[in-house]
Design a protein around this motif. Structure first.
Motif, PDB file in Angstrom:
ATOM      1  N   ALA A   1       0.842  -1.198   0.000  1.00  0.00           N
ATOM      2  CA  ALA A   1       0.000   0.000   0.000  1.00  0.00           C
ATOM      3  C   ALA A   1       0.876   1.246   0.000  1.00  0.00           C
ATOM      4  O   ALA A   1       1.893   1.309   0.696  1.00  0.00           O
ATOM      5  CB  ALA A   1      -0.913  -0.006   1.214  1.00  0.00           C
TER       6      ALA A   1
ATOM      7  N   SER B   1      -1.508  -4.691   2.411  1.00  0.00           N
ATOM      8  CA  SER B   1      -1.522  -3.647   3.449  1.00  0.00           C
ATOM      9  C   SER B   1      -0.331  -3.783   4.388  1.00  0.00           C
ATOM     10  O   SER B   1       0.394  -4.766   4.353  1.00  0.00           O
ATOM     11  CB  SER B   1      -2.825  -3.734   4.240  1.00  0.00           C
TER      12      SER B   1
ATOM     13  N   LYS C   1      -3.884   1.321  -3.001  1.00  0.00           N
ATOM     14  CA  LYS C   1      -4.574   0.841  -1.806  1.00  0.00           C
ATOM     15  C   LYS C   1      -4.934  -0.634  -1.999  1.00  0.00           C
ATOM     16  O   LYS C   1      -5.064  -1.106  -3.128  1.00  0.00           O
ATOM     17  CB  LYS C   1      -5.858   1.641  -1.603  1.00  0.00           C
TER      18      LYS C   1
ATOM     19  N   ARG D   1      -5.081   9.811  -8.140  1.00  0.00           N
ATOM     20  CA  ARG D   1      -4.060   8.795  -7.894  1.00  0.00           C
ATOM     21  C   ARG D   1      -3.601   8.109  -9.182  1.00  0.00           C
ATOM     22  O   ARG D   1      -2.443   7.732  -9.299  1.00  0.00           O
ATOM     23  CB  ARG D   1      -4.592   7.729  -6.936  1.00  0.00           C
TER      24      ARG D   1
ATOM     25  N   SER E   1      -0.066   5.852  -5.028  1.00  0.00           N
ATOM     26  CA  SER E   1      -0.780   5.759  -3.742  1.00  0.00           C
ATOM     27  C   SER E   1      -1.746   4.579  -3.757  1.00  0.00           C
ATOM     28  O   SER E   1      -2.918   4.712  -3.377  1.00  0.00           O
ATOM     29  CB  SER E   1      -1.533   7.064  -3.458  1.00  0.00           C
TER      30      SER E   1
ATOM     31  N   GLU F   1      -7.688  -1.984  -1.827  1.00  0.00           N
ATOM     32  CA  GLU F   1      -8.910  -2.098  -2.617  1.00  0.00           C
ATOM     33  C   GLU F   1      -8.684  -1.899  -4.107  1.00  0.00           C
ATOM     34  O   GLU F   1      -9.606  -2.071  -4.901  1.00  0.00           O
ATOM     35  CB  GLU F   1      -9.977  -1.115  -2.115  1.00  0.00           C
ATOM     36  N   ASP F   2      -7.472  -1.536  -4.506  1.00  0.00           N
ATOM     37  CA  ASP F   2      -7.146  -1.460  -5.940  1.00  0.00           C
ATOM     38  C   ASP F   2      -6.768  -2.831  -6.490  1.00  0.00           C
ATOM     39  O   ASP F   2      -6.570  -2.982  -7.704  1.00  0.00           O
ATOM     40  CB  ASP F   2      -5.985  -0.494  -6.172  1.00  0.00           C
TER      41      ASP F   2
END
Length: 117
Positions: free
Chosen positions: A14, A117, A86, A66, A84, A88-89
């Motif tokens: 992340a 993460s 995350k 982003r 950046s 969830e990407d």
């Protein structure tokens, strides 16, 4: 006919960055508008970013600020710069091309992006 080949996916933590590439070949008229979609496991495919023949871009709200979509017409390549990142990407990312205004799309085979993460 249009052929699309994605590359550049991988695993990142992340906050990291990746750049996806999509090499395009074939009928140029049917790839004047292009974009990136993604599909997470168990979810529907969703649009991420698009670019039209005039270079106008649009983004999903979840990636605005982003991600950046761009294209190098001389190299017949579409890019997606992702910053950046995350968790969830995390998804399979697909390149698509279509005749502007047409609902029919050509698709690449996809490239996996995994964000931990």
């Amino acid at each position: 006919q249009v052929q699309l080949v994605e590359s550049g996916g991988g695993s990142v933590q992340a906050g990291g960055s990746l750049r996806l590439s999509c090499g395009a070949s074939g009928d140029t008229y049917n790839r004047r508008c292009m974009g990136w979609f993604r599909q997470a496991l168990g979810k529907e495919r969703e649009g991420v970013a698009t670019i039209d023949s005039d270079g106008l871009t649009s983004y999903a709200d979840s990636v605005k600020g982003r991600f950046t979509i761009s294209q190098d017409n001389a190299k017949n390549t579409l890019y997606l710069e992702m910053n950046s990142l995350k968790p969830e990407d995390t998804a399979m990312y697909y390149c698509e091309a279509h005749r502007c205004g047409s609902a029919f799309r050509y698709w690449g085979q996809g490239t996996q992006v995994t964000v931990s993460s």
